[in-house]
Motif scaffolding. Structure first.
Motif, PDB file in Angstrom:
ATOM      1  N   MET A 122      16.666  -6.510 -37.050  1.00 17.22           N
ATOM      2  CA  MET A 122      17.808  -6.837 -36.182  1.00 17.22           C
ATOM      3  C   MET A 122      19.009  -5.958 -36.524  1.00 17.22           C
ATOM      4  O   MET A 122      19.764  -5.543 -35.651  1.00 17.22           O
ATOM      5  CB  MET A 122      18.197  -8.315 -36.329  1.00 17.22           C
ATOM      6  CG  MET A 122      17.204  -9.273 -35.723  1.00 17.22           C
ATOM      7  SD  MET A 122      17.653 -10.984 -36.031  1.00 17.22           S
ATOM      8  CE  MET A 122      18.884 -11.228 -34.776  1.00 17.22           C
ATOM      9  N   ALA A 124      18.772  -2.899 -37.975  1.00 23.11           N
ATOM     10  CA  ALA A 124      18.448  -1.516 -37.614  1.00 23.11           C
ATOM     11  C   ALA A 124      18.587  -1.273 -36.115  1.00 23.11           C
ATOM     12  O   ALA A 124      18.904  -0.166 -35.696  1.00 23.11           O
ATOM     13  CB  ALA A 124      17.034  -1.187 -38.078  1.00 23.11           C
ATOM     14  N   THR A 125      18.347  -2.298 -35.300  1.00 24.18           N
ATOM     15  CA  THR A 125      18.451  -2.125 -33.847  1.00 24.18           C
ATOM     16  C   THR A 125      19.812  -2.605 -33.312  1.00 24.18           C
ATOM     17  O   THR A 125      19.951  -2.867 -32.116  1.00 24.18           O
ATOM     18  CB  THR A 125      17.317  -2.880 -33.119  1.00 24.18           C
ATOM     19  OG1 THR A 125      17.319  -4.237 -33.567  1.00 24.18           O
ATOM     20  CG2 THR A 125      15.972  -2.259 -33.400  1.00 24.18           C
ATOM     21  N   GLU A 126      20.780  -2.735 -34.187  1.00 19.55           N
ATOM     22  CA  GLU A 126      22.175  -3.067 -33.849  1.00 19.55           C
ATOM     23  C   GLU A 126      22.350  -4.456 -33.230  1.00 19.55           C
ATOM     24  O   GLU A 126      23.371  -4.739 -32.614  1.00 19.55           O
ATOM     25  CB  GLU A 126      22.772  -2.008 -32.910  1.00 19.55           C
ATOM     26  CG  GLU A 126      22.881  -0.625 -33.545  1.00 19.55           C
ATOM     27  CD  GLU A 126      23.514   0.395 -32.618  1.00 19.55           C
ATOM     28  OE1 GLU A 126      23.048   0.508 -31.484  1.00 19.55           O
ATOM     29  OE2 GLU A 126      24.481   1.060 -33.039  1.00 19.55           O
ATOM     30  N   GLN A 127      21.330  -5.331 -33.383  1.00 24.43           N
ATOM     31  CA  GLN A 127      21.479  -6.682 -32.818  1.00 24.43           C
ATOM     32  C   GLN A 127      22.568  -7.468 -33.549  1.00 24.43           C
ATOM     33  O   GLN A 127      23.283  -8.257 -32.933  1.00 24.43           O
ATOM     34  CB  GLN A 127      20.152  -7.441 -32.894  1.00 24.43           C
ATOM     35  CG  GLN A 127      19.072  -6.860 -31.996  1.00 24.43           C
ATOM     36  CD  GLN A 127      17.740  -7.563 -32.140  1.00 24.43           C
ATOM     37  OE1 GLN A 127      17.662  -8.779 -32.128  1.00 24.43           O
ATOM     38  NE2 GLN A 127      16.685  -6.797 -32.277  1.00 24.43           N
TER      39      GLN A 127
ATOM     40  N   ARG B   8      32.337   2.822 -32.500  1.00 21.67           N
ATOM     41  CA  ARG B   8      32.218   1.686 -33.431  1.00 21.67           C
ATOM     42  C   ARG B   8      33.569   1.383 -34.085  1.00 21.67           C
ATOM     43  O   ARG B   8      33.886   0.235 -34.368  1.00 21.67           O
ATOM     44  CB  ARG B   8      31.167   1.986 -34.501  1.00 21.67           C
ATOM     45  CG  ARG B   8      29.733   1.975 -33.943  1.00 21.67           C
ATOM     46  CD  ARG B   8      28.747   2.458 -34.985  1.00 21.67           C
ATOM     47  NE  ARG B   8      28.649   1.560 -36.113  1.00 21.67           N
ATOM     48  CZ  ARG B   8      27.933   0.463 -36.135  1.00 21.67           C
ATOM     49  NH1 ARG B   8      27.199   0.133 -35.096  1.00 21.67           N
ATOM     50  NH2 ARG B   8      27.907  -0.326 -37.187  1.00 21.67           N
ATOM     51  N   PHE B  47      25.527  -1.057 -26.300  1.00 18.03           N
ATOM     52  CA  PHE B  47      24.929  -0.229 -27.349  1.00 18.03           C
ATOM     53  C   PHE B  47      23.855   0.681 -26.738  1.00 18.03           C
ATOM     54  O   PHE B  47      23.284   0.370 -25.687  1.00 18.03           O
ATOM     55  CB  PHE B  47      24.313  -1.107 -28.437  1.00 18.03           C
ATOM     56  CG  PHE B  47      25.332  -1.824 -29.265  1.00 18.03           C
ATOM     57  CD1 PHE B  47      25.789  -1.278 -30.452  1.00 18.03           C
ATOM     58  CD2 PHE B  47      25.854  -3.045 -28.854  1.00 18.03           C
ATOM     59  CE1 PHE B  47      26.737  -1.935 -31.210  1.00 18.03           C
ATOM     60  CE2 PHE B  47      26.795  -3.713 -29.611  1.00 18.03           C
ATOM     61  CZ  PHE B  47      27.244  -3.149 -30.791  1.00 18.03           C
ATOM     62  N   ASN B  49      20.758   1.290 -27.479  1.00 17.73           N
ATOM     63  CA  ASN B  49      19.431   0.719 -27.185  1.00 17.73           C
ATOM     64  C   ASN B  49      19.535  -0.693 -26.615  1.00 17.73           C
ATOM     65  O   ASN B  49      18.554  -1.426 -26.594  1.00 17.73           O
ATOM     66  CB  ASN B  49      18.548   0.745 -28.440  1.00 17.73           C
ATOM     67  CG  ASN B  49      19.188  -0.044 -29.568  1.00 17.73           C
ATOM     68  OD1 ASN B  49      20.193  -0.729 -29.355  1.00 17.73           O
ATOM     69  ND2 ASN B  49      18.648   0.046 -30.758  1.00 17.73           N
ATOM     70  N   ALA B  51      20.679  -3.446 -27.769  1.00 16.18           N
ATOM     71  CA  ALA B  51      20.974  -4.419 -28.839  1.00 16.18           C
ATOM     72  C   ALA B  51      20.841  -5.862 -28.376  1.00 16.18           C
ATOM     73  O   ALA B  51      21.552  -6.741 -28.858  1.00 16.18           O
ATOM     74  CB  ALA B  51      22.363  -4.162 -29.441  1.00 16.18           C
ATOM     75  N   LEU B  52      19.917  -6.111 -27.442  1.00 15.96           N
ATOM     76  CA  LEU B  52      19.672  -7.497 -27.028  1.00 15.96           C
ATOM     77  C   LEU B  52      18.877  -8.203 -28.118  1.00 15.96           C
ATOM     78  O   LEU B  52      18.063  -7.575 -28.796  1.00 15.96           O
ATOM     79  CB  LEU B  52      18.882  -7.528 -25.720  1.00 15.96           C
ATOM     80  CG  LEU B  52      19.560  -6.920 -24.493  1.00 15.96           C
ATOM     81  CD1 LEU B  52      18.599  -6.893 -23.313  1.00 15.96           C
ATOM     82  CD2 LEU B  52      20.805  -7.697 -24.112  1.00 15.96           C
ATOM     83  N   LEU B  53      19.105  -9.495 -28.280  1.00 18.29           N
ATOM     84  CA  LEU B  53      18.369 -10.251 -29.300  1.00 18.29           C
ATOM     85  C   LEU B  53      16.929 -10.429 -28.808  1.00 18.29           C
ATOM     86  O   LEU B  53      16.700 -11.078 -27.772  1.00 18.29           O
ATOM     87  CB  LEU B  53      19.046 -11.601 -29.533  1.00 18.29           C
ATOM     88  CG  LEU B  53      20.450 -11.476 -30.125  1.00 18.29           C
ATOM     89  CD1 LEU B  53      21.257 -12.726 -29.888  1.00 18.29           C
ATOM     90  CD2 LEU B  53      20.372 -11.162 -31.602  1.00 18.29           C
ATOM     91  N   ASP B  54      15.976  -9.828 -29.526  1.00 14.62           N
ATOM     92  CA  ASP B  54      14.628  -9.749 -28.960  1.00 14.62           C
ATOM     93  C   ASP B  54      13.849 -11.055 -28.976  1.00 14.62           C
ATOM     94  O   ASP B  54      12.801 -11.148 -28.337  1.00 14.62           O
ATOM     95  CB  ASP B  54      13.828  -8.608 -29.608  1.00 14.62           C
ATOM     96  CG  ASP B  54      13.954  -8.591 -31.106  1.00 14.62           C
ATOM     97  OD1 ASP B  54      14.305  -9.643 -31.652  1.00 14.62           O
ATOM     98  OD2 ASP B  54      13.705  -7.537 -31.724  1.00 14.62           O
ATOM     99  N   ARG B 113      25.485  -8.504 -20.176  1.00 14.61           N
ATOM    100  CA  ARG B 113      25.974  -9.247 -21.338  1.00 14.61           C
ATOM    101  C   ARG B 113      27.362  -8.753 -21.737  1.00 14.61           C
ATOM    102  O   ARG B 113      28.227  -9.544 -22.133  1.00 14.61           O
ATOM    103  CB  ARG B 113      25.003  -9.102 -22.514  1.00 14.61           C
ATOM    104  CG  ARG B 113      25.352 -10.015 -23.668  1.00 14.61           C
ATOM    105  CD  ARG B 113      24.373  -9.908 -24.803  1.00 14.61           C
ATOM    106  NE  ARG B 113      24.508  -8.645 -25.532  1.00 14.61           N
ATOM    107  CZ  ARG B 113      23.896  -8.376 -26.671  1.00 14.61           C
ATOM    108  NH1 ARG B 113      23.078  -9.274 -27.208  1.00 14.61           N
ATOM    109  NH2 ARG B 113      24.056  -7.220 -27.274  1.00 14.61           N
TER     110      ARG B 113
END
Lengths: 258, 223
Positions: A122, A124-127, B8, B47, B49, B51-54, B113
């Motif tokens: 999370m 690493a993928t900027e979550q 950032r 972001f 990629n 950056a959604l919570l997967d 979002r």
């Protein structure tokens, strides 16, 4: 010589810094537990991941350890004509030491490493940065429900491990070696004091759960944000948590006689 | 300093080694994480990629900031999420997980979002990277629409020169030592070798066509 002393100094400083950082993180984790919302949904999901998905591993390992103990102890006790003491020895060794420690190590390998890898991915993928940009505290949102889930699931898994170990020892001692089932069970019942032995075993495993929850979430939150960093953090969680569990086991036993 | 690092810093996710970062009157570099929250309430960030919570569905992802910071009921959140998704050209994707979305859809969900709480500033990190031309145009239109209709300040980092020239009011070219700032027209008129090199064929062709549309066809046009 000077280099070695300088190296020792650098390592000591970084160790103290590391302890300070994990203490800060622990403080933030405890503070987040007192803040609403409760994150009950995330907690249930984490409880399933850390607890329910570890049940099969813990049951299988517990039964196998019980079988080995039954075989080894029966053979040893039989040399002294004391095989009827099998239930008592198995009961005390499993409840006081082997149950909490082996469950701690198993859950570290199964759930603790997975938790670090998940949080690390999370990061690493900027979550986690995505949460921060939405003014949501990642410690409250991600770490807190997972750490509580580990602290709660550990004693329950420990109880399961011990129960299955008793069954494994019974299977070998009674069914294979021919010890009387009543003798095994009465030896177990007479030797084990529920409040002291069982209660303290559960308390010990709860402390191991808290330690693992803290280490696994901290390592995930602080890993380098790339695949190598996540891999290093996952390995570090397993090593650090295993050593901490063994050291804490000695300290709890030495200080409180648990 | 790179483009993403700059973005950032504007979001308060990184601190500068020296200097100041002032966003909407707030000096960010000395604020604690908690003190940054009120500033971030007015900022949406896309972001690179997504950056959604997967582990969460599209509805849960877009609804998160609403659940955290408003008193809206579940039904109201559902309605608001559907409306925002519709504004980015997506329907009936609420129950999908991010891994079930294509790259373009993922980027648009991330957009949804970022704007669901109607921020004042939208930060976009490489919004066109890895997208096909159709999705690039779609995202471009979306950004311009947000800027035009909602009055959002949009800060975009990009290598996509044609899109940047089409959208930007002000551009900043980051160099090894310092930067060059100006309007797209000023960039087009620049004699600076690095600027013309960076604009590339795409950028020069776009600017020539723009000039042609404004002034009528000229001899020697490169379009």
């Amino acid at each position: 010589m000077t280099g070695a002393i300088r190296d020792l100094g650098t390592r000591s400083t970084s160790l103290v810094e590391g302890l300070g950082r994990i203490s800060n993180f622990g403080g933030a984790l405890v503070a987040s537990m007192l803040k609403p919302p409760s994150r009950f949904g995330f907690f249930v999901r984490a409880l399933y991941d850390a607890g329910v998905l570890s049940v099969a591993l813990v049951c299988l390992s517990g039964f196998t350890v019980g079988m080995v103990l039954g075989l080894q102890l029966y053979t040893t006790l039989a040399r002294f004509g004391a095989e009827e003491g099998l239930g008592a020895v198995v009961g005390l060794s499993l409840i006081r030491e082997l149950g909490p420690v082996l469950t701690g190590l198993l859950v570290t390998g199964r759930a603790g490493s997975a938790m670090t890898a998940e949080i690390g991915a999370m990061k690493a993928t900027e979550q986690l940065d995505g949460l921060r940009m939405m003014a949501i505290d990642p410690i409250h949102f991600v770490a807190m429900p997972r750490a509580i889930a580990l602290a709660i699931s550990m004693p329950l898994l420990n109880a399961l491990f011990i129960t299955l170990s008793f069954a494994g020892a019974y299977a070998v001692g009674v069914s294979l070696q021919g010890l009387d089932g009543g003798v095994y069970l009465s030896g177990l019942e007479n030797a084990v004091r529920f409040g002291e032995d069982v209660g303290q075993s559960l308390l010990k495993s709860c402390i191991f759960g808290i330690l693992l929850g803290l280490i696994a979430t901290y390592k995930g939150h602080t890993c380098a944000p790339d695949s190598a960093g996540v891999a290093r953090a996952t390995t570090s969680t397993v090593v650090t948590a295993s050593v901490c569990i063994l050291m804490a086991d000695y300290m709890i036993t030495a200080l409180w006689g648990v | 300093m790179g483009k993403s690092t700059l973005l950032r810093m504007i979001g308060g996710l990184q601190r500068p080694d020296s200097g100041a970062v002032v966003v909407a009157g707030h000096s960010l570099e000395k604020k604690t994480e908690k003190e940054l929250w009120p500033v971030r309430m007015g900022i949406g960030m896309l972001f690179q990629n997504g950056a959604l919570l997967d582990s969460m569905t599209v509805l849960e992802n877009i609804g998160s900031p609403l659940r955290e910071h408003t008193r809206m009921s579940s039904d109201e959140i559902r309605e608001r999420v559907a409306a925002v998704l519709s504004s980015v050209g997506l329907d009936n994707v609420e129950s999908l997980l991010p891994r079930h979305l294509s790259g373009g859809m993922l980027r648009r969900v991330a957009f949804a979002r970022a704007i669901v709480r109607e921020p004042d500033i939208l930060l976009c990190d490489e919004p066109f990277s890895g997208l096909d031309p159709l999705n690039v145009t779609r995202i471009e239109e979306l950004l311009m629409q947000l800027n035009r209709d909602l009055g959002l300040t949009v800060v975009v980092t990009s290598h996509h020169m044609a899109s940047s020239l089409r959208m930007a009011d002000q551009m900043i070219l980051l160099r090894n030592h310092g930067c060059t700032a100006g309007t797209p027209e000023a960039f087009a008129a620049s004699d600076d070798e690095q600027v013309t090199e960076f604009l590339g064929e795409d950028g020069r062709a776009y600017l020539a066509r723009l000039r042609e549309l404004q002034n009528g066809p000229t001899t020697g046009s490169r379009v």
